[in-house]
Design a protein around this motif. Structure first.
Motif, PDB file in Angstrom:
ATOM      1  N   TYR A 171     -14.832  -7.743  10.709  1.00 49.74           N
ATOM      2  CA  TYR A 171     -16.191  -8.277  10.752  1.00 49.74           C
ATOM      3  C   TYR A 171     -16.417  -8.958  12.101  1.00 49.74           C
ATOM      4  CZ  TYR A 171     -13.539 -12.415   9.230  1.00 49.74           C
ATOM      5  OH  TYR A 171     -12.606 -13.416   9.123  1.00 49.74           O
ATOM      6  N   LEU A 217     -18.117 -12.245   4.444  1.00 49.90           N
ATOM      7  CA  LEU A 217     -18.868 -12.847   5.544  1.00 49.90           C
ATOM      8  C   LEU A 217     -20.184 -13.354   4.992  1.00 49.90           C
ATOM      9  CD1 LEU A 217     -19.598 -13.385   8.549  1.00 49.90           C
ATOM     10  CD2 LEU A 217     -20.318 -10.997   8.682  1.00 49.90           C
ATOM     11  N   LEU A 268     -21.937 -10.465   2.896  1.00 50.68           N
ATOM     12  CA  LEU A 268     -21.357  -9.147   3.126  1.00 50.68           C
ATOM     13  C   LEU A 268     -19.898  -9.191   2.685  1.00 50.68           C
ATOM     14  CD1 LEU A 268     -23.413  -9.963   5.617  1.00 50.68           C
ATOM     15  CD2 LEU A 268     -22.780  -7.709   6.454  1.00 50.68           C
ATOM     16  N   HIS A 269     -19.404  -8.066   2.176  1.00 54.40           N
ATOM     17  CA  HIS A 269     -18.040  -8.042   1.661  1.00 54.40           C
ATOM     18  C   HIS A 269     -17.469  -6.644   1.739  1.00 54.40           C
ATOM     19  CE1 HIS A 269     -20.543  -6.680  -1.678  1.00 54.40           C
ATOM     20  NE2 HIS A 269     -19.455  -6.152  -2.222  1.00 54.40           N
ATOM     21  N   THR A 270     -16.157  -6.542   1.632  1.00 56.30           N
ATOM     22  CA  THR A 270     -15.502  -5.243   1.533  1.00 56.30           C
ATOM     23  C   THR A 270     -15.220  -4.933   0.065  1.00 56.30           C
ATOM     24  OG1 THR A 270     -13.340  -6.286   1.869  1.00 56.30           O
ATOM     25  CG2 THR A 270     -14.455  -5.436   3.817  1.00 56.30           C
ATOM     26  N   ASP A 304      -9.575  -4.783   7.081  1.00 59.48           N
ATOM     27  CA  ASP A 304     -10.960  -5.243   7.015  1.00 59.48           C
ATOM     28  C   ASP A 304     -11.361  -5.870   8.353  1.00 59.48           C
ATOM     29  OD1 ASP A 304     -10.944  -4.407   4.432  1.00 59.48           O
ATOM     30  OD2 ASP A 304     -10.845  -6.396   3.540  1.00 59.48           O
ATOM     31  N   ALA A 345     -16.735 -17.032   7.281  1.00 59.82           N
ATOM     32  CA  ALA A 345     -16.068 -15.771   6.968  1.00 59.82           C
ATOM     33  C   ALA A 345     -14.587 -16.007   6.732  1.00 59.82           C
ATOM     34  CB  ALA A 345     -16.261 -14.757   8.098  1.00 59.82           C
ATOM     35  N   MET A 360     -19.583  -5.240   9.377  1.00 55.17           N
ATOM     36  CA  MET A 360     -18.561  -5.447   8.345  1.00 55.17           C
ATOM     37  C   MET A 360     -17.977  -4.075   8.058  1.00 55.17           C
ATOM     38  SD  MET A 360     -16.863  -7.312   6.109  1.00 55.17           S
ATOM     39  CE  MET A 360     -17.653  -8.848   5.641  1.00 55.17           C
ATOM     40  N   GLN A 414     -10.755 -13.562   5.492  1.00 53.97           N
ATOM     41  CA  GLN A 414     -10.139 -12.290   5.135  1.00 53.97           C
ATOM     42  C   GLN A 414      -8.765 -12.543   4.551  1.00 53.97           C
ATOM     43  OE1 GLN A 414      -7.391 -10.729   6.912  1.00 53.97           O
ATOM     44  NE2 GLN A 414      -7.602  -8.563   6.444  1.00 53.97           N
TER      45      GLN A 414
END
Length: 292
Positions: A84, A286, A227-229, A82, A68, A97, A70
């Protein structure tokens, strides 16, 4: 004929002018050193905050490989809005997330509230619905505290949240509140795990009495979940074009073999190249991969 001679004004000795210039230069250098010292201190504080808020994830959790990272939109900030986390529990590996409204240091308090609640609820609650309700109550308390402190932004706080649970046999469950759905990578393809409409983000409306937990099949051995923002897919280049995340993931999946670290590295390398290292929003990714 009037002659004007360059130099110090009448009555002012050249030595006095030199002294004044030297004093101004000294003050400027002193102020510059003070500003650099404060900047280093601020970055040290941000780094310490990051280690507590987004603590480094272990490379392996149960039978999952994990990676992961950021990026904050605020220059010089190591953390943003953000969030996680990945936690092994007796109920399976549980993942959150999230993305707080806004970005950078202003979103830290809300992100810390949601993460702190998840880290307890993930162990305590039998199902994902219970975890989500705990997060919702913690956010409501945080909002009330900000209201009491007369912070005008409190009423506008909201958080998009994706909760996921991966059982020992790979069964994948998820609850989504306004967040992008993850991508599943395997067999040379990359596809969203679901296309159903998510719930509204936390903090805007009360949760419904029945929470629709999505049953997303099994994460098979060697399959990867990303997984993502929305700061990833919403990132633009100099011509205003969005970052083609799905295309990048499909190309990465076809190039194989995949690992959690290689997928993370491929996404961020292409993302930074796409934006020219200019970011308008925080971005987090992530990756979890089920080991054979």
């Amino acid at each position: 004929m009037i002659r004007i001679r360059a130099g110090a004004p009448r009555g002012v000795r050249p030595g006095a002018v030199f002294l004044a210039v030297s004093t101004c230069t000294g003050l400027f250098l002193h102020a510059r050193r003070a500003m650099l010292r404060e900047l280093r201190q601020a970055r040290a504080v941000a780094g310490a905050a990051q280690s507590v808020l987004l603590r480094p994830l272990p490379p392996r959790v149960a039978d999952l490989d994990v990676a992961a990272a950021q990026l904050s939109a605020d220059p010089g900030a190591a953390v943003g809005g953000d969030l996680y986390e990945v936690i092994p529990t007796e109920h399976g590996v549980r993942i959150v997330m999230g993305d707080v409204r806004g970005h950078g240091l202003a979103a830290l308090g809300t992100a810390a509230t949601v993460l702190g609640s998840f880290r307890e609820a993930a162990h305590d609650e039998v199902d994902l619905a219970g975890v989500l309700r705990r997060l919702d109550r913690a956010l409501a308390r945080h909002q009330r505290a900000r209201d009491d402190a007369r912070e005008a932004a409190a009423a506008e706080d909201f958080v998009t949240v994706l909760l996921a649970e991966i059982a020992a046999d790979g069964t994948l469950l998820a609850l989504n509140c306004g967040h992008p759905w993850p991508y599943r990578l395997g067999g040379g393809t990359a596809t969203p795990v679901s296309r159903r409409e998510p719930l509204p983000p936390l903090g805007l409306f009360p949760l419904p009495s029945r929470l629709p937990v999505a049953e997303l099949g099994r994460l098979l051995p060697a399959e990867t979940l990303l997984l993502h923002t929305d700061g990833v897919e919403d990132a633009r280049d100099a011509r205003g074009r969005f970052f083609p995340l799905r295309t990048v993931l499909a190309q990465t999946a076809r190039a194989g073999p995949l690992s959690a670290q290689s997928v993370l590295r491929a996404v961020f390398t292409r993302l930074l190249g796409h934006t020219g290292h200019r970011r308008a929003d925080d971005a987090a990714v992530l990756v979890v991969q089920r080991r054979p």
